[in-house]
Design a protein around this motif. Structure first.
Motif, PDB file in Angstrom:
ATOM      1  N   GLU A 112       0.989  -1.032  -0.017  1.00  0.00           N
ATOM      2  CA  GLU A 112      -0.043  -0.085  -0.059  1.00  0.00           C
ATOM      3  C   GLU A 112       0.873   1.139   0.124  1.00  0.00           C
ATOM      4  OE1 GLU A 112      -3.375  -0.222  -0.322  1.00  0.00           O
ATOM      5  OE2 GLU A 112      -3.217  -2.377  -0.110  1.00  0.00           O
ATOM      6  N   ARG A 113       0.251   2.353  -0.504  1.00  0.00           N
ATOM      7  CA  ARG A 113       0.918   3.763  -0.451  1.00  0.00           C
ATOM      8  C   ARG A 113      -0.114   4.746  -0.316  1.00  0.00           C
ATOM      9  NH1 ARG A 113      -1.621   4.109  -4.251  1.00  0.00           N
ATOM     10  NH2 ARG A 113      -1.337   4.098  -6.355  1.00  0.00           N
ATOM     11  N   THR A 114      -0.020   5.647   0.071  1.00  0.00           N
ATOM     12  CA  THR A 114      -0.650   6.932   0.194  1.00  0.00           C
ATOM     13  C   THR A 114      -0.242   7.979  -0.722  1.00  0.00           C
ATOM     14  OG1 THR A 114       0.245   7.902   2.120  1.00  0.00           O
ATOM     15  CG2 THR A 114      -1.437   6.518   2.600  1.00  0.00           C
ATOM     16  N   CYS A 115      -1.238   8.742  -1.316  1.00  0.00           N
ATOM     17  CA  CYS A 115      -0.838   9.957  -2.047  1.00  0.00           C
ATOM     18  C   CYS A 115      -1.434  11.208  -1.608  1.00  0.00           C
ATOM     19  CB  CYS A 115      -1.423   9.838  -3.521  1.00  0.00           C
ATOM     20  SG  CYS A 115      -0.784   8.393  -4.429  1.00  0.00           S
ATOM     21  N   THR A 116      -0.672  12.238  -1.259  1.00  0.00           N
ATOM     22  CA  THR A 116      -1.096  13.599  -0.566  1.00  0.00           C
ATOM     23  C   THR A 116      -0.572  14.458  -1.404  1.00  0.00           C
ATOM     24  OG1 THR A 116      -0.980  12.332   1.443  1.00  0.00           O
ATOM     25  CG2 THR A 116      -1.281  14.926   1.528  1.00  0.00           C
ATOM     26  N   CYS A 117      -1.649  15.599  -1.942  1.00  0.00           N
ATOM     27  CA  CYS A 117      -1.330  16.504  -2.630  1.00  0.00           C
ATOM     28  C   CYS A 117      -0.268  17.734  -1.904  1.00  0.00           C
ATOM     29  CB  CYS A 117      -2.667  17.557  -3.022  1.00  0.00           C
ATOM     30  SG  CYS A 117      -3.507  16.873  -4.241  1.00  0.00           S
ATOM     31  N   LYS A 118       0.675  17.976  -2.479  1.00  0.00           N
ATOM     32  CA  LYS A 118       1.529  19.095  -1.646  1.00  0.00           C
ATOM     33  C   LYS A 118       0.857  20.363  -1.428  1.00  0.00           C
ATOM     34  CE  LYS A 118       5.470  17.342  -4.573  1.00  0.00           C
ATOM     35  NZ  LYS A 118       6.795  17.851  -5.611  1.00  0.00           N
TER      36      LYS A 118
END
Length: 258
Positions: A111-117
């Motif tokens: 798993e991985r998470t993506c978070t806007c800068k």
């Protein structure tokens, strides 16, 4: 008298998976074949995966392929020969599938998470900056951006919120009136007539109002016709709700004229 061969008949009573070995006349011993365990009368296939995971890495799957034989395969998210497996960082390749304006963080297993800068909004897979930046990134609205740049119009570069009704690039590039407006110094007024300040109005919000005032000063009339929102009874919204950090962009199929 001749010695009796105890192994001559029915493998001496040994298992079919065992070897019958003669000892003294009329006697024998049963020895399980390689890969089997037991007393020779009963021989059971050895499953190496039942002990110490068959010698495989703890992040590998052990699969029995035969008597006391097995193969090791690294689990999903790991790479190696099965005897040794190392974690594959999803974020190490193509930013883990996240937006180029997002931060990718590896979590447990696969798993991985993506978070806007910072200064971007979105779900991490699609991140948008200010609507001024987004105009350039989208081919449907890039022509509007270049007109703003050429006239040094920076109204929508502030914190907002703003609502933009942007004529599609093809419309702006093909309308013969544009050159005339530029020559007469009227293009800035036309562009500002497509901007609304102090509000970020989504498509659903627009269905509840009939008039809004543009930054140019003139009102824009909004009506609902044939399941579409229409501005000034002419321009139809064809793409909507491109949300940025300081507003929202809607694409329309005609130029609004003050």
């Amino acid at each position: 008298c001749s010695a009796i061969d105890a192994c001559k008949t029915s493998n001496g009573g040994c298992s079919a998976k065992a070897e019958c070995r003669r000892t003294t006349p009329g006697n024998r011993v049963c020895v399980c074949n390689a890969g089997y365990t037991g007393d020779g009368i009963v021989c059971i296939e050895i499953n190496p995966c039942l002990e110490n995971n068959g010698g495989c890495d703890r992040n590998a799957e052990c699969t029995q392929t035969g008597p006391n034989q097995a193969v090791c395969n690294c689990l999903k998210g790991y790479s190696g020969d099965g005897k040794r497996c190392t974690y594959i960082s999803l974020c190490s390749q193509n930013n883990g599938g996240c937006s180029e304006f997002a931060i990718c963080n590896d979590t447990e297993l696969t798993e991985r998470t993506c978070t806007c800068k910072r200064n971007y909004v979105g779900d991490g897979f699609k991140c948008r900056g200010s609507i001024f930046q987004e105009l350039l990134r989208n081919s449907n609205t890039s022509s509007f951006y270049f007109h703003l740049e050429n006239l040094f119009i920076r109204d929508i570069a502030g914190p907002g919120p703003f609502t933009l009704f942007v004529p599609h690039t093809d419309v702006l590039n093909s309308d013969p009136r544009v050159k005339d407006w530029i020559a007469k110094g009227l293009m800035a007024q036309v562009l500002r007539y497509h901007m609304v300040g102090c509000a970020s109005l989504l498509y659903n919000d627009l269905t509840t109002v009939t008039n809004i005032t543009s930054l140019q000063g003139d009102p824009i009339h909004i009506s609902y016709s044939q399941n579409s929102l229409v501005l000034n009874n002419k321009a139809q919204i064809i793409l909507s709700d491109a949300i940025g950090t300081n507003g929202v962009i809607h694409v329309i199929n005609q130029i609004l004229v003050p």
